[in-house]
Each structure stands twice: as C-alpha cells, then as structure tokens.
Design a protein around this motif. Structure first.
Motif, short mmCIF file in Angstrom:
data_model
loop_
_atom_site.label_atom_id
_atom_site.label_comp_id
_atom_site.label_asym_id
_atom_site.label_seq_id
_atom_site.Cartn_x
_atom_site.Cartn_y
_atom_site.Cartn_z
N LEU A 145 -28.53 9.81 -36.01
CA LEU A 145 -27.25 10.47 -35.81
C LEU A 145 -26.98 10.73 -34.33
O LEU A 145 -25.82 10.81 -33.91
CB LEU A 145 -27.19 11.77 -36.61
N SER A 200 -30.24 11.62 -47.18
CA SER A 200 -31.69 11.56 -47.13
C SER A 200 -32.28 12.38 -48.26
O SER A 200 -31.73 13.43 -48.63
CB SER A 200 -32.21 12.09 -45.79
N TRP A 203 -24.76 10.70 -43.51
CA TRP A 203 -26.21 10.87 -43.65
C TRP A 203 -26.55 11.22 -45.09
O TRP A 203 -25.97 12.14 -45.67
CB TRP A 203 -26.69 11.99 -42.73
N LYS A 208 -33.36 11.61 -38.43
CA LYS A 208 -32.04 12.22 -38.30
C LYS A 208 -31.65 12.38 -36.83
O LYS A 208 -30.52 12.08 -36.44
CB LYS A 208 -32.02 13.57 -39.01
N ARG A 240 -20.31 12.69 -46.15
CA ARG A 240 -20.73 11.28 -46.11
C ARG A 240 -19.78 10.39 -46.89
O ARG A 240 -19.62 9.20 -46.58
CB ARG A 240 -22.15 11.14 -46.66
#
Length: 272
Positions: free
Chosen positions: A66, A76, A74, A62, A85
């Motif tokens: 990012l 995850s 993102w 991350k 997102r």
C-alpha cells in the motif's frame, strides 16, 4: 487533471515486481520464526490459529504494497475487512502465511500468497515457500514460472492413474468408476501450494472443500491458469474475487484436459 493527462495504471509486470519483492521480504521474516518459540492465538471462535509470524509478515506486506500503491484496495486474512476495497479497480489479495497450522507444526508446506486482482480477476501473482526455497509467479499475459523456469501442468496419457489431492472423506462420494481410477494424495496443508503442485505437474488435480477464501486462491488460481490448468466451481465456471463475500463453495482444479472428468465425478458432491 484532465482525462487525457491522467497517468496510466502500472503494468502487470510492474505489479509483479512489487509483489515479488514484498512476498520475499515477508516470507524471509516469517522464516525467522520458523521452528522456534513464538506466540499463537486462535480466532474465528477457536477454529483458526494465527501466529506472531503471520502478523509480522502481514505488516511487511501491507506497508510495502500500500505504500507503493495507495490507490489499491486491500484484502488479507490477517486484517479486518475494509469494504472500501469493493470500489477499487485493483486490490491486493494476501495471505501472509498460507498453511499456518503446518508452519506452527514445523512442516515445510507453507507459503506467502500475494495477488493483484483487477475487476474480479487476478492479473499478477506470487507464491513464496521460504522453507522450500521455491517461488512461483505469473502475470495474466505471461508464463507461469517456478524459480525462474517455465512450468506446465502434466497432461496424463490414456489409462494413466491420476494423482488427485482431496480429503479422505470425499473419495467415497465421487462417482464411479472415477474414484477407482485415481490415486489420492495425502493432505497438503497449504491450499495455495496444493494448486501450485498441479501447475508444476506433480499432481493432476484437487477437490477443495467449501469455505476456502479469496486469499487462499487468487494467486494460485492465476499461476495454475497460466500453466495450462483451471480452478472452478462444480458448475465449471471460473471464480471471481473481491466480492462482498470472499468464501467459495466446493471447487475443482486440474489440467484443462483432466478437468471435465473430475467435474463429472464431483457431481455427487453438489449441495442439494
């Protein structure tokens, strides 16, 4: 800034370089915990383990990804979902350790899975299996590679026994005579790695039980596609990623020549 002056989005190859470096850093960090003592707790009402190695790898991914692409979304397995997102054209789809149960048990079959998804489709992908010293990678306009060498699915000859990975309880549900003509491959704990095994020709196909997630699939989907295979639902349609719901139904994957027979044999698995 005017429309004509707006900078171009990073090329897929640039995104690949970024996610490759991040995946290796995260995987090497996880490898430092492997076969040692570490904390494990359970999530999803006790159905899914997460280790401190998962969280450490997630933090690295991350921060690096990012940090380099703050305008990307993102998604995850180890981060609370942020629905912002859905409005991003490009999204990182990440599983810091795909195969956490294998990792906890000290088995080698786990990997870091990272994809860049644009408008629902993966465009750059990396799978890094540190304990096996293997790196798979692909871009949407390039070749699939394993440790730098181009890979391709196996195209079986007629009458050749197909090696198909699936849960044991699914074999008896497949249509005959297909189920008598295949050799079942025992459980591969990392779904992403299982799809990579099709991409490099070690196995011919797999059936995936329902409730797999975007982060299990996105990177491996692209690698498999660029190696000459395909992953799809039982309807034969390709998958779309970065939707509000990130789980999927029963899936099939194989080389393109072998996929139609696998899909036909899988029809009894369709929910009624």
């Amino acid at each position: 800034m005017s429309e004509t002056a707006r900078p171009l989005a990073p090329a897929w190859s640039e995104d690949l370089e970024l996610i490759l470096a991040a995946a290796i850093a995260a995987g090497d960090t996880a490898l430092g915990y492997f076969r040692k003592t570490f904390d494990v707790h359970w999530k999803n009402e006790g159905r899914s383990p997460v280790s401190e190695a998962d969280l450490a790898a997630n933090d690295i991914l991350k921060g690096r990804l990012l940090g380099a692409r703050p305008d990307y979304g993102w998604l995850s397995e180890e981060t609370d979902d942020d629905e912002s997102r859905l409005s991003r054209e490009s999204v990182f789809v990440v599983d810091p350790i795909d195969g956490t149960r294998a990792f906890i048990a000290g088995r080698d079959l786990w990997c870091v899975s990272v994809a860049v998804v644009q408008r629902g489709q993966p465009v750059a992908a990396v799978l890094y299996a540190p304990a096996l010293d293997e790196v798979f990678q692909a871009t949407r306009d390039g070749e699939a590679r394993k440790n730098g060498a181009v890979i391709a699915v196996r195209v079986p000859e007629r009458q050749q026994t197909l090696k198909v990975a699936m849960a044991e309880d699914l074999v008896g549900k497949l249509a005959s005579p297909y189920r008598e003509e295949i050799a079942r491959i025992p459980h591969v704990p990392s779904l992403a790695y299982r799809l990579a095994m099709i991409a490099d020709g070690r196995i011919d196909g797999t059936i995936v039980k329902k409730n797999s997630h975007d982060w299990d699939l996105a990177a491996a989907d692209l690698i498999l596609a660029r190696a000459g295979g395909a992953l799809c639902g039982l309807d034969g349609l390709p998958l779309s990623y970065n939707r509000p719901i990130v789980t999927h139904g029963i899936l099939s994957a194989a080389s393109k020549p072998a996929l139609p027979a696998l899909l036909a044999a899988s029809r009894p698995l369709e929910p009624h």
